[in-house]
Design a protein around this motif. Structure first.
Motif, PDB file in Angstrom:
ATOM      1  N   GLY A  30       0.781  -1.232   0.000  1.00  0.00           N
ATOM      2  CA  GLY A  30       0.000   0.000   0.000  1.00  0.00           C
ATOM      3  C   GLY A  30       0.810   1.279   0.000  1.00  0.00           C
ATOM      4  O   GLY A  30       0.240   2.375   0.004  1.00  0.00           O
ATOM      5  N   GLU A  31       2.131   1.184  -0.058  1.00  0.00           N
ATOM      6  CA  GLU A  31       2.983   2.369   0.011  1.00  0.00           C
ATOM      7  C   GLU A  31       3.116   3.033  -1.358  1.00  0.00           C
ATOM      8  O   GLU A  31       3.080   2.384  -2.402  1.00  0.00           O
ATOM      9  N   PHE A  32       3.280   4.352  -1.344  1.00  0.00           N
ATOM     10  CA  PHE A  32       3.594   5.126  -2.542  1.00  0.00           C
ATOM     11  C   PHE A  32       5.088   5.440  -2.489  1.00  0.00           C
ATOM     12  O   PHE A  32       5.526   6.325  -1.763  1.00  0.00           O
ATOM     13  N   MET A  33       5.869   4.695  -3.257  1.00  0.00           N
ATOM     14  CA  MET A  33       7.330   4.820  -3.258  1.00  0.00           C
ATOM     15  C   MET A  33       7.790   5.511  -4.539  1.00  0.00           C
ATOM     16  O   MET A  33       7.343   5.172  -5.637  1.00  0.00           O
ATOM     17  N   ILE A  34       8.671   6.475  -4.382  1.00  0.00           N
ATOM     18  CA  ILE A  34       9.232   7.207  -5.520  1.00  0.00           C
ATOM     19  C   ILE A  34      10.682   6.800  -5.729  1.00  0.00           C
ATOM     20  O   ILE A  34      11.468   6.742  -4.782  1.00  0.00           O
ATOM     21  N   PHE A  35      11.046   6.523  -6.982  1.00  0.00           N
ATOM     22  CA  PHE A  35      12.444   6.420  -7.384  1.00  0.00           C
ATOM     23  C   PHE A  35      12.789   7.714  -8.117  1.00  0.00           C
ATOM     24  O   PHE A  35      12.150   8.048  -9.126  1.00  0.00           O
ATOM     25  N   VAL A  36      13.785   8.445  -7.624  1.00  0.00           N
ATOM     26  CA  VAL A  36      14.173   9.701  -8.246  1.00  0.00           C
ATOM     27  C   VAL A  36      15.684   9.738  -8.425  1.00  0.00           C
ATOM     28  O   VAL A  36      16.435   9.144  -7.643  1.00  0.00           O
ATOM     29  N   GLY A  37      16.108  10.426  -9.458  1.00  0.00           N
ATOM     30  CA  GLY A  37      17.536  10.563  -9.717  1.00  0.00           C
ATOM     31  C   GLY A  37      17.747  11.109 -11.110  1.00  0.00           C
ATOM     32  O   GLY A  37      16.800  11.227 -11.901  1.00  0.00           O
ATOM     33  N   PRO A  38      18.983  11.449 -11.454  1.00  0.00           N
ATOM     34  CA  PRO A  38      19.271  12.000 -12.779  1.00  0.00           C
ATOM     35  C   PRO A  38      19.133  10.943 -13.861  1.00  0.00           C
ATOM     36  O   PRO A  38      19.030   9.743 -13.583  1.00  0.00           O
ATOM     37  N   SER A  39      19.142  11.372 -15.105  1.00  0.00           N
ATOM     38  CA  SER A  39      19.073  10.438 -16.230  1.00  0.00           C
ATOM     39  C   SER A  39      20.224   9.433 -16.139  1.00  0.00           C
ATOM     40  O   SER A  39      21.361   9.806 -15.856  1.00  0.00           O
ATOM     41  N   VAL A 186      -3.359   1.169  -3.295  1.00  0.00           N
ATOM     42  CA  VAL A 186      -2.585   0.145  -3.995  1.00  0.00           C
ATOM     43  C   VAL A 186      -1.096   0.503  -3.962  1.00  0.00           C
ATOM     44  O   VAL A 186      -0.725   1.660  -4.169  1.00  0.00           O
ATOM     45  N   THR A 187      -0.257  -0.485  -3.712  1.00  0.00           N
ATOM     46  CA  THR A 187       1.195  -0.284  -3.744  1.00  0.00           C
ATOM     47  C   THR A 187       1.585   0.359  -5.073  1.00  0.00           C
ATOM     48  O   THR A 187       1.198  -0.119  -6.137  1.00  0.00           O
ATOM     49  N   THR A 188       2.354   1.440  -4.992  1.00  0.00           N
ATOM     50  CA  THR A 188       2.717   2.185  -6.199  1.00  0.00           C
ATOM     51  C   THR A 188       4.212   2.468  -6.207  1.00  0.00           C
ATOM     52  O   THR A 188       4.763   2.994  -5.239  1.00  0.00           O
ATOM     53  N   LEU A 189       4.856   2.105  -7.310  1.00  0.00           N
ATOM     54  CA  LEU A 189       6.250   2.467  -7.554  1.00  0.00           C
ATOM     55  C   LEU A 189       6.258   3.474  -8.701  1.00  0.00           C
ATOM     56  O   LEU A 189       5.820   3.168  -9.811  1.00  0.00           O
ATOM     57  N   TYR A 190       6.754   4.670  -8.404  1.00  0.00           N
ATOM     58  CA  TYR A 190       6.654   5.804  -9.321  1.00  0.00           C
ATOM     59  C   TYR A 190       8.055   6.312  -9.621  1.00  0.00           C
ATOM     60  O   TYR A 190       8.817   6.639  -8.703  1.00  0.00           O
ATOM     61  N   VAL A 191       8.400   6.382 -10.897  1.00  0.00           N
ATOM     62  CA  VAL A 191       9.728   6.819 -11.321  1.00  0.00           C
ATOM     63  C   VAL A 191       9.654   8.234 -11.873  1.00  0.00           C
ATOM     64  O   VAL A 191       8.759   8.554 -12.673  1.00  0.00           O
ATOM     65  N   THR A 192      10.574   9.094 -11.452  1.00  0.00           N
ATOM     66  CA  THR A 192      10.627  10.461 -11.972  1.00  0.00           C
ATOM     67  C   THR A 192      12.044  11.011 -11.839  1.00  0.00           C
ATOM     68  O   THR A 192      12.815  10.559 -10.993  1.00  0.00           O
TER      69      THR A 192
END
Length: 378
Positions: A30-39, A186-192
């Protein structure tokens, strides 16, 4: 719903490039997890491995406690939302949303109910008979999300879904994504690559660089307690300023300047001498001309500076300046490069022109100290 686990996951491509390096991470149910970083930092590759579009070179990926390394994407019970929407132009909104249900042979009556429920949730119920070409970018993105929602997946994977929208619409869609997650859970993995998205959307944020997680924490902790100079410069806009200096005799010295450290900072760093990178957020400066006292840790001795540029933004003034021998800048990759201008976020009443000499106060109570050799927080 289900959590997602990376257990020692590495991805090495055929040319020898290591995109993801020994990744260990638990994303809670159920967590909203963000992956962030440079190109090129490995965030999209990590997401694609969860989706089954890339296969790990080593390590295991688990969804709901089940190892999925050898499962086809269709068998992983996840739904993806892409940057480019990936809608079928010849289909109506209704058919686009219902397409995955038709592929699963869901009965027509149930398909209709799920489609209309998702459309109402996303505020596009009146658009069901239109085709994508007649929709705005924001409406198309809602359709793409509706297509993911109707599947009732155990997890959502989102790969920069807002990057094609204009700035105003991105702000609106960020708020809608937060509300949507709160309703669905809903568990969410979000890339930005956009740190503003990361800070406003994520319950936790994983900052990646060169395939390695630098820090995983809440947005607030990443900002106030960065673990190294990479996180400190990547999170925050404008980025953190750095002054190369030395802690000595209860103060911090840089070039020809010396500032006494507040008691709380001295207690943490002791009375020994050491080389440091002094990290100051733009809001850690203030304009003494306005009678701003700063916090209890404000340096008693102001810093003489030369103004290079000011930006009047209404709610604040950004002031770019130099102080002899102590200027610093950050590269776009978030690594420290000494030699450029510093930036302060000041009261909107501050007025200054290029070339002006003035003094700025510094709030040392909130300053950060880093090891110049390793970049790690002290």
């Amino acid at each position: 719903m289900a959590g997602i686990t990376f257990a020692g996951v590495t991805k090495q491509f055929g040319d020898g490039t290591i995109a993801v390096d020994d990744l260990d991470l638990d994303i809670r149910d159920g967590e909203f997890m963000i992956f962030v970083g440079p190109s090129g930092c490995g965030k999209t590759t990590a997401l694609r491995m969860v989706a089954g579009l890339e296969h790990p070179t080593s390590g295991e990926i688990l969804i709901g406690g089940r190892v999925v390394n050898d499962l086809d994407p269709v068998d992983r019970d996840i739904a993806m939302v892409f940057q480019n929407y990936a809608l079928y132009p010849h289909m109506t909104v209704r058919d686009n949303i219902g397409f995955p249900l038709r592929m699963q042979n869901i009965p027509k009556s149930e398909r209709k109910q799920r489609i209309e429920s998702a459309a109402d949730l996303l505020g596009i119920g009146e658009l069901l008979e239109r085709k994508p070409g007649a929709l705005s970018g924001g409406q198309r993105q809602r359709v793409a999300m509706g297509r993911a929602i109707v599947r009732h997946p155990t997890a959502f994977l989102m790969d920069e879904p807002l990057s094609n929208l204009d700035a105003k619409l991105r702000v609106q869609m960020r708020a809608e994504l937060v509300k949507l997650h709160q309703r669905l859970g809903v568990t969410t993995l979000y890339v930005t690559h956009d740190q503003t998205e990361a800070m406003t959307l994520g319950e936790r944020v994983a900052v990646l660089n060169r395939g390695v997680i630098q820090q995983v924490d809440t947005p607030g902790e990443l900002y106030t307690n960065p673990t190294n100079t990479f996180v400190a410069t990547f999170i925050g806009s404008p980025a953190m300023n750095f002054l190369r200096g030395r802690i000595s005799r209860g103060g911090v010295e840089f070039a020809s300047y010396r500032l006494d450290l507040p008691d709380s900072v001295r207690a943490h760093h002791g009375d020994g001498e050491r080389e440091v990178l002094l990290g100051l957020r733009p809001e850690h400066f203030y304009d003494p001309r306005l009678g701003t006292a700063g916090t209890a840790g404000a340096a008693a001795t102001p810093l003489p500076v030369t103004v290079e540029l000011t930006e009047q933004l209404g709610s604040e003034t950004l002031l770019y300046f130099r102080a002899d021998g102590v200027s610093a800048e950050q590269s776009s990759e978030g690594e420290v490069e000494l030699g450029g201008a510093l930036v302060a976020r000041l009261d909107p009443r501050t007025r200054a022109n290029a070339g002006d000499r003035l003094e700025l106060g510094i709030d040392l109570e909130r300053a950060h100290f880093f090891d110049p050799a390793t970049g790690n927080a002290l």
